[in-house]
Design a protein around this motif. Structure first.
Motif, short mmCIF file in Angstrom:
data_model
loop_
_atom_site.label_atom_id
_atom_site.label_comp_id
_atom_site.label_asym_id
_atom_site.label_seq_id
_atom_site.Cartn_x
_atom_site.Cartn_y
_atom_site.Cartn_z
N HIS A 1 -6.77 10.26 -2.16
CA HIS A 1 -8.23 10.40 -2.27
C HIS A 1 -8.93 9.42 -1.35
O HIS A 1 -8.32 8.51 -0.80
N GLU B 1 -9.92 -1.33 -2.09
CA GLU B 1 -8.95 -1.35 -3.19
C GLU B 1 -7.76 -2.20 -2.77
O GLU B 1 -7.47 -2.30 -1.59
N HIS C 1 -6.50 7.26 1.04
CA HIS C 1 -5.23 6.59 0.74
C HIS C 1 -4.40 7.38 -0.26
O HIS C 1 -4.93 8.08 -1.12
N HIS D 1 -12.55 7.11 -1.96
CA HIS D 1 -13.42 6.81 -3.09
C HIS D 1 -14.73 7.60 -2.96
O HIS D 1 -15.27 7.76 -1.86
N TYR E 1 -3.53 -2.90 -3.73
CA TYR E 1 -2.32 -2.44 -4.42
C TYR E 1 -1.26 -3.53 -4.25
O TYR E 1 -0.94 -3.89 -3.11
NI NI Z 1 -8.33 4.55 -4.60
#
Ligand code: NI
Length: 201
Positions: A95, A104, A143, A97, A106
């Motif tokens: 997706h 984001e 991403h 955002h 991770y």
């Molecule tokens: Ni995301």
């Protein structure tokens, strides 16, 4: 003295590194293999696998979202089973955002993954997510996570809780520009997705 201001309660969220289970999650959801129809290049291989694996849970999320108040964060874990459809490693839907200017992070917790990213201009970046590695996904990048290992991939994510997800941006372009496939030597490589055409988005 009393106050009428109500603050969101702090929380300590214990994460089991191997399973990705997160304590005090406000939401937990699962995706089965059959839910991933249309994501992979080799549709025949997908359908053959789906006959056996269709109901198997291949992806799970545990998340803690206290609110969507300005500045609040959502944190959680993403848990992906290993596997391949043809030579293509298991992927998440991916997706951008809905509020595309929200970044984001991770953090690799277990397993071996790749964060596949694509900018609006079609620039592609693929960064390995292994235990101890924090991947930063800047604002505006599409991403998707890829499990390129032989074990469950567990990552810990954090982003603006009001960011939301737009999945259609990938569908409208015929997928992402690159696919992550087995390189035949125990690793992974990027190959072009010939169906990719960003004009529609
Ligand atoms: Ni995301």
């Amino acid at each position: 003295m009393t106050s009428t201001t109500s603050y969101i309660a702090p929380a300590a969220l214990r994460i089991d590194p191997a399973s990705g289970f997160m304590e005090h999650a406000t939401r937990h959801y699962e995706k089965r293999f059959r839910d991933l129809t249309g994501l992979y290049a080799d549709d025949g291989a997908f359908r053959r696998l789906a006959a056996d694996l269709g109901e198997v849970v291949v992806y799970e999320v545990w998340e803690h979202k206290a609110s969507e108040a300005p500045g609040d964060l959502i944190v959680g874990t993403s848990v992906m089973k290993p596997g391949k459809v043809g030579d293509e490693y298991f992927i998440t839907r991916g997706h951008i955002h809905a509020r595309a200017d929200r970044a984001e992070t991770y953090y690799g917790q277990a397993g071996r993954g790749v964060m596949l990213m694509e900018s609006p201009a079609g620039e592609v970046r693929a960064l390995e997510m292994t235990p101890g590695v924090m991947v930063y996904v800047p604002p505006h990048w599409i991403h998707r996570s890829v499990n390129v290992g032989s074990d469950t991939l567990v990552t810990v994510f954090c982003y603006d809780s009001a960011a939301g997800q737009d999945y259609g941006i990938i569908e409208r372009a015929g997928g992402m520009r690159s696919r992550v496939v087995d390189d035949g030597r125990g690793g992974w490589k990027l190959v072009d997705n010939p169906a990719w055409s960003p004009a529609g988005r």
